[in-house]
Scaffold this motif. Structure first.
Motif, PDB file in Angstrom:
ATOM      1  N   ALA A 137     102.839  32.000  33.057  1.00 47.56           N
ATOM      2  CA  ALA A 137     103.251  31.857  31.352  1.00 47.56           C
ATOM      3  C   ALA A 137     103.069  30.453  31.053  1.00 47.56           C
TER       4      ALA A 137
ATOM      5  N   ARG B  20     100.072  29.060  27.841  1.00 44.96           N
ATOM      6  CA  ARG B  20     100.523  28.097  26.858  1.00 44.96           C
ATOM      7  C   ARG B  20      99.586  26.997  26.510  1.00 44.96           C
TER       8      ARG B  20
ATOM      9  N   PRO C  58      94.781  29.541  26.176  1.00 42.02           N
ATOM     10  CA  PRO C  58      95.071  30.796  25.804  1.00 42.02           C
ATOM     11  C   PRO C  58      93.856  31.634  26.384  1.00 42.02           C
TER      12      PRO C  58
ATOM     13  N   GLU D 246      96.388  38.290  28.856  1.00 38.07           N
ATOM     14  CA  GLU D 246      97.463  37.491  29.099  1.00 38.07           C
ATOM     15  C   GLU D 246      98.325  38.105  30.333  1.00 38.07           C
ATOM     16  N   GLN D 247      98.689  39.257  30.101  1.00 29.24           N
ATOM     17  CA  GLN D 247      99.357  40.082  31.159  1.00 29.24           C
ATOM     18  C   GLN D 247      98.821  40.237  32.542  1.00 29.24           C
TER      19      GLN D 247
ATOM     20  N   GLY E   3     105.746  39.891  27.605  1.00 24.33           N
ATOM     21  CA  GLY E   3     105.346  39.019  26.643  1.00 24.33           C
ATOM     22  C   GLY E   3     106.368  38.547  25.807  1.00 24.33           C
ATOM     23  N   ARG E   4     107.785  38.721  26.089  1.00 25.83           N
ATOM     24  CA  ARG E   4     108.884  38.344  25.392  1.00 25.83           C
ATOM     25  C   ARG E   4     109.222  37.049  25.572  1.00 25.83           C
ATOM     26  N   SER E   5     108.326  36.223  26.420  1.00 28.93           N
ATOM     27  CA  SER E   5     108.631  34.956  26.701  1.00 28.93           C
ATOM     28  C   SER E   5     107.876  33.862  26.081  1.00 28.93           C
ATOM     29  N   VAL E   6     107.196  34.274  24.859  1.00 34.24           N
ATOM     30  CA  VAL E   6     106.122  33.573  24.107  1.00 34.24           C
ATOM     31  C   VAL E   6     106.768  32.683  23.322  1.00 34.24           C
ATOM     32  N   GLU E   7     108.128  32.814  23.123  1.00 35.86           N
ATOM     33  CA  GLU E   7     108.951  31.654  22.259  1.00 35.86           C
ATOM     34  C   GLU E   7     109.575  30.916  22.993  1.00 35.86           C
TER      35      GLU E   7
END
Length: 595
Positions: free
Chosen positions: A371, A375, A378, A382-383, A325-329
């Motif tokens: 991913a 976007r 939603p 998500e994982q 989940g670190r790619s949300v930004e």
């Protein structure tokens, strides 16, 4: 009283007699299974498989450590100067190409699975000691300098090579050599991913696009488990991707998302394969010095990697960031760029002279697509959706449905298993027979005559001066006067008409058009009291047709794809007027002439 006692004794006697018969029969079955010959076969397979797994596990640890320290040295140099970041991939891929062409027996760089399948289908499972050492070394160098490839490539090549060498050393027959080649490769996959079930499924699925190699199950199981234990003993039990901690019961709405992911990954996986084939054809069409492609390919990898470092190398860090989940930004344009350039760099790396695997790059592309999907749409889990996208693109592009699902279950946890099954199965079937290994991976297990055509075609393609199959027309090899059967013929008339003929398949004609085909077996097994019926009322098979202007390559591909005994040659695919036929024997004779 006496009558009741006598009845009780009779029942006891019948029960005892019945049990005695059943126990005797069971004893015979057990004795058969425990016979010295059969028991020794079991023990031999088990002993060799377990030993093979231990050896492959240790070898995998060694090559993993070599890659680890080599990659650290390369990373240190690339951080000191941008020049190193561009030039080191060029030198590394060129060195990998030189090692393979100079020292291996195949003289051919590229994918590990490609080489494994070549050995399995065309070389009797034989891999030499040079192939076993130098090809995995070239792969480790390719990936270490930043070439876009998967580390499963060198691992399965190393394992498969060791399995083949062990089987040859024990003087096993060809079928067993091929079996242990697959089992060693399975042990390599189990060791590199720390996923024994994935290794087992890989051995069963990788030889064919729509079939299983069932005979490899037992040795692959034992080899994969023992290899796994060696790997985790030295490298630890940590999985390559973060585990999904909680189990989610999928709702019907979420399964709709799984279906959509399956459709999208089937499309993207097909594009990936087509791009791979296009780059390969461009490489084969270049008339330049043999070192030019690896130099240019390495420069391209270094230049793009300098601008977008996430697409270099294996890419585990990027996949981990996406799954956790670190790619949300990350901006949308970055995710699109990751998908495109990862596919491009993988195609360039593997076709310019580098070596490695395409399994992990497929995972990478699937994760980025997942991913991107969340976007726009939603979803609560998500994982789960992202790991399902990873599995389903592997199922589409590698034709390994069970392997992809097992991989996700073992590396990310079983929480996503139902969602993943739906997505992967959808992708697997929608993508049809598209595969990275299309030229070395038959659709199904093939018969002896089909196998002969398959092997001959492959050997001719690998000649120093390969034959241009597109320059040979089918009209040159066809039989222009085939026996045909009219639709209005009665069954007995048809049997009389084919007497003395050597063929077993005959075209059925209606008004000079080919409408189907029937076999001699169908005619002979039809009930005698109904042989006055016209053959047009019999079930007919679909006829495989080409025109006289089609090429020999078209004929070979059609034979291998359909498994037909013969192909009918027509004047035009619309008019379907019969002008000739080509059999497997005709094809084999022509292929032998071209060698």
């Amino acid at each position: 009283m006496f009558f009741r006692d006598k009845q009780r004794l009779s029942v006891t006697y019948l029960f005892t007699r019945t049990m005695h018969r059943r126990l005797t029969a069971l004893a015979r079955v057990i004795k058969g299974y425990m016979s010295p010959g059969l028991l020794s076969d079991y023990l031999r397979v088990a002993a060799v498989s377990i030993a093979l797994g231990l050896i492959v596990g240790i070898a995998n640890v060694v090559i993993h450590e070599f890659y680890h320290y080599f990659h650290l040295a390369i990373e240190h140099l690339t951080h000191t100067s941008a020049v190193f970041a561009v030039l080191l991939p060029m030198f590394g891929i060129t060195l990998a190409y030189f090692i393979v062409t100079k020292y291996s027996t195949t003289k051919q760089s590229g994918g590990g699975s490609h080489r494994l399948l070549e050995a399995y289908h065309y070389e009797g499972g034989i891999m030499t000691g040079k192939d076993t050492f130098f090809e995995p070394l070239a792969s480790a160098i390719t990936i270490g300098v930043g070439g876009s490839a998967g580390f499963e490539g060198p691992s399965l090549l190393l394992g498969g090579g060791i399995g083949s060498l062990v089987a040859q050393r024990l003087n096993l027959d060809q079928d067993e050599v091929k079996r242990f080649l697959l089992s060693g490769a399975a042990a390599g996959v189990a060791a590199v991913f720390k996923a024994p079930l994935t290794g087992i499924m890989f051995a069963l699925e990788i030889p064919y696009r729509r079939d299983l190699s069932r005979k490899a199950f037992i040795p692959a199981t034992l080899a994969s488990i023992s290899s796994y234990f060696v790997s985790v003993s030295f490298l630890g039990t940590e999985t390559i991707f973060p585990l999904i901690p909680t189990f989610h019961v999928p709702s019907p709405f979420s399964l709709l998302h799984a279906f959509m992911i399956g459709v999208l990954t089937a499309i993207l996986g097909t594009l990936f394969v087509k791009m791979f084939d296009a780059v390969r054809r461009i490489r084969e069409g270049l008339k330049v010095h043999r070192l030019v492609p690896p130099v240019l390919g390495g420069l391209m990898v270094g230049t793009i990697g300098l601008a977008l470092p996430q697409v270099k190398g294996i890419g585990y860090e990027t996949v981990d960031a996406i799954v956790s989940g670190r790619s949300v930004e990350w901006p949308l344009v970055l995710l699109v760029a990751l998908i495109f350039y990862k596919m491009l760099l993988t195609c360039v790396t593997m076709n310019s002279g580098g070596s490695g695997g395409v399994f992990v790059p497929s995972l990478y592309v699937g994760a980025a697509l997942g991913a991107l999907y969340i976007r726009f749409i939603p979803v609560p889990d998500e994982q789960v959706l992202i790991v399902a996208a990873m599995a389903s693109i592997i199922a589409a592009a590698n034709k390994t449905l069970l392997t992809s699902v097992s991989f996700v279950a073992e590396t990310a946890g079983p929480s996503s298993i139902i969602f993943t099954l739906v997505a992967a199965a959808t992708s697997y079937f929608i993508s049809r027979d598209v595969s990275f290994y299309e030229h070395v991976q038959p659709v199904n297990q093939i018969e002896e005559e089909e196998e002969a055509v398959h092997v001959l075609y492959h050997l001719i393609r690998k000649q120093k001066e390969p034959v241009d199959f597109k320059a040979i027309n089918v009209g040159e090899i066809m039989n222009p006067d085939p026996v045909s059967l009219r639709e209005t013929m009665r069954v007995q008339e048809a049997l009389d008409a084919v007497q003395g003929c050597r063929a077993r398949v005959y075209p059925v004609i209606r008004r000079n058009r080919v409408i189907g085909q029937t076999t001699l077996e169908d005619l002979l097994t039809f009930p005698e009291n109904k042989r006055r019926l016209q053959i047009g009322f019999l079930p007919m098979e679909h006829p495989e047709v080409l025109t006289a202007e089609d090429t020999l390559e078209d004929a070979v591909h059609l034979f291998l794809k359909t498994g037909s005994d013969c192909i009918w040659i027509v004047d035009d695919v619309e008019r379907m007027r019969l002008v000739g036929m080509v059999t497997e024997t005709d094809l084999m004779v022509k292929l032998l002439e071209t060698m």
